[in-house]
Write an enzyme that holds these catalytic residues in place. Structure first.
Site, PDB file in Angstrom:
ATOM      1  N   ASP A  84       6.802   7.911  -8.531  1.00  0.00           N
ATOM      2  CA  ASP A  84       5.464   8.438  -8.281  1.00  0.00           C
ATOM      3  C   ASP A  84       5.457   9.909  -8.661  1.00  0.00           C
ATOM      4  OD1 ASP A  84       3.020   7.289  -6.174  1.00  0.00           O
ATOM      5  OD2 ASP A  84       2.984   9.402  -6.765  1.00  0.00           O
TER       6      ASP A  84
ATOM      7  N   ASN B 132       1.762   0.285 -11.749  1.00  0.00           N
ATOM      8  CA  ASN B 132       0.664   0.339 -10.793  1.00  0.00           C
ATOM      9  C   ASN B 132      -0.003   1.711 -10.681  1.00  0.00           C
ATOM     10  OD1 ASN B 132      -0.747  -0.377  -8.100  1.00  0.00           O
ATOM     11  ND2 ASN B 132       0.639   1.296  -7.521  1.00  0.00           N
TER      12      ASN B 132
ATOM     13  N   TYR C 279     -13.446   4.726 -16.245  1.00  0.00           N
ATOM     14  CA  TYR C 279     -12.515   3.881 -15.495  1.00  0.00           C
ATOM     15  C   TYR C 279     -12.589   2.438 -16.010  1.00  0.00           C
ATOM     16  CZ  TYR C 279     -10.035   1.997 -11.413  1.00  0.00           C
ATOM     17  OH  TYR C 279      -9.130   1.379 -10.583  1.00  0.00           O
TER      18      TYR C 279
ATOM     19  N   LYS D  44      -9.457   0.258 -17.738  1.00  0.00           N
ATOM     20  CA  LYS D  44      -9.049  -0.987 -17.089  1.00  0.00           C
ATOM     21  C   LYS D  44      -9.322  -2.191 -17.991  1.00  0.00           C
ATOM     22  CE  LYS D  44      -7.343   0.795 -13.375  1.00  0.00           C
ATOM     23  NZ  LYS D  44      -5.894   0.722 -13.113  1.00  0.00           N
TER      24      LYS D  44
ATOM     25  N   THR E 216      -7.280   2.086   0.059  1.00  0.00           N
ATOM     26  CA  THR E 216      -6.132   2.898  -0.347  1.00  0.00           C
ATOM     27  C   THR E 216      -6.577   4.351  -0.505  1.00  0.00           C
ATOM     28  OG1 THR E 216      -6.493   2.746  -2.747  1.00  0.00           O
ATOM     29  CG2 THR E 216      -5.308   0.918  -1.691  1.00  0.00           C
TER      30      THR E 216
END
Length: 260
Positions: free
Chosen positions: A41, A89, A155, A159, A190
């Site tokens: 990360d 991810n 976005y 995607k 999240t």
């Protein structure tokens, strides 16, 4: 208790964006299924915290940088002995729109993490997976990759690109024993949606439990599918999205012969 169908003992897994949210939960699920997990990360401290939870390994990584992806895979091979499973991810919101107020730096960041992070991560991981005789890659796309999203076209664009990459690479990599799939969740509870959470709740929008996404990713790692994009929607069992075939070419009818 771990589902026997998702027994991943003796496997090494790499999770990007693993410090929080879907990445953290998937790292925990992989570890519970028996895998040795490397948590990557850009938040190195957060990655370290998750790695301590599961007895894994951690490193700080900017997935938008190709060299950093190669270093991440090399770290995994050095500290865990190889690589079998890759969860690409890491993701960010776009925070910009086409038109007035377009911000080039934010656009580059969104495309760099959400699309380049998948492309670069795959590019870096392939030699390591081939060296183990195959493996599996799961990318995090979104329902925004399956439908129009007028309020966040950038976005949606990156995607959609991940969805197209998944559908195209899945059959291609199968010859090397490497499966490539994607999860496509709706808005999940999240940190990624922190800036819009209250607005969504105010509009009566129900948020998805991110554990459901982690469970779907685990099923894809343990399964046999390749080239599938699984929708993860509230109240529905995660399943591969059924894309309609494009229309084939239309051949013009032969001209009728005219008698002399």
């Amino acid at each position: 208790m771990t589902d026997p169908s998702t027994d991943l003992r003796d496997k090494v897994a790499l999770v990007t964006g693993g410090a929080s949210g879907i990445g953290r939960l998937t790292a925990l699920a992989l570890a519970e299924a028996g895998a040795e997990v490397v948590v990557a990360d850009i938040d190195g401290d957060g990655a370290e915290r998750v790695a301590r939870e599961i007895g894994g390994h951690a490193l700080a990584t900017d997935v938008s940088d190709l060299d950093a992806n190669h270093a991440m895979v090399a770290f995994t091979q050095e500290h865990a002995g190889g690589l079998d499973l890759v969860f690409l991810n890491a993701g960010v919101t776009s925070d910009t729109m086409i038109g007035e107020g377009f911000d080039l730096a934010r656009y580059r960041r969104a495309m760099g993490v959400n699309l380049d992070g998948v492309v670069f991560g795959t590019q870096a991981a392939l030699p390591a997976l081939k060296a183990r005789g195959g493996g599996a890659i799961v990318a995090t796309a979104s329902l925004a990759g399956l439908t129009a999203v007028p309020l966040d076209a950038i976005y949606a664009a990156n995607k959609h690109a991940v969805v197209g990459l998944t559908r195209s690479l899945g059959p291609l990599l199968a010859a090397d024993g490497i499966r490539f799939n994607a999860v496509c969740p709706t808005f999940a509870e999240t940190p990624l949606i922190a800036h819009v959470r209250e607005g969504l709740r105010g509009a009566g929008f129900e948020l998805l439990d991110p554990q459901i996404v982690a469970d779907a990713a685990l099923r894809l790692f343990a399964g046999r599918e390749s080239g599938e994009c699984w929708f993860v929607q509230i109240g529905r069992e995660p399943a591969p999205f059924q894309f309609r075939n494009i229309p084939g070419p239309r051949t013009a009818p032969a001209e009728e012969e005219v008698a002399p």
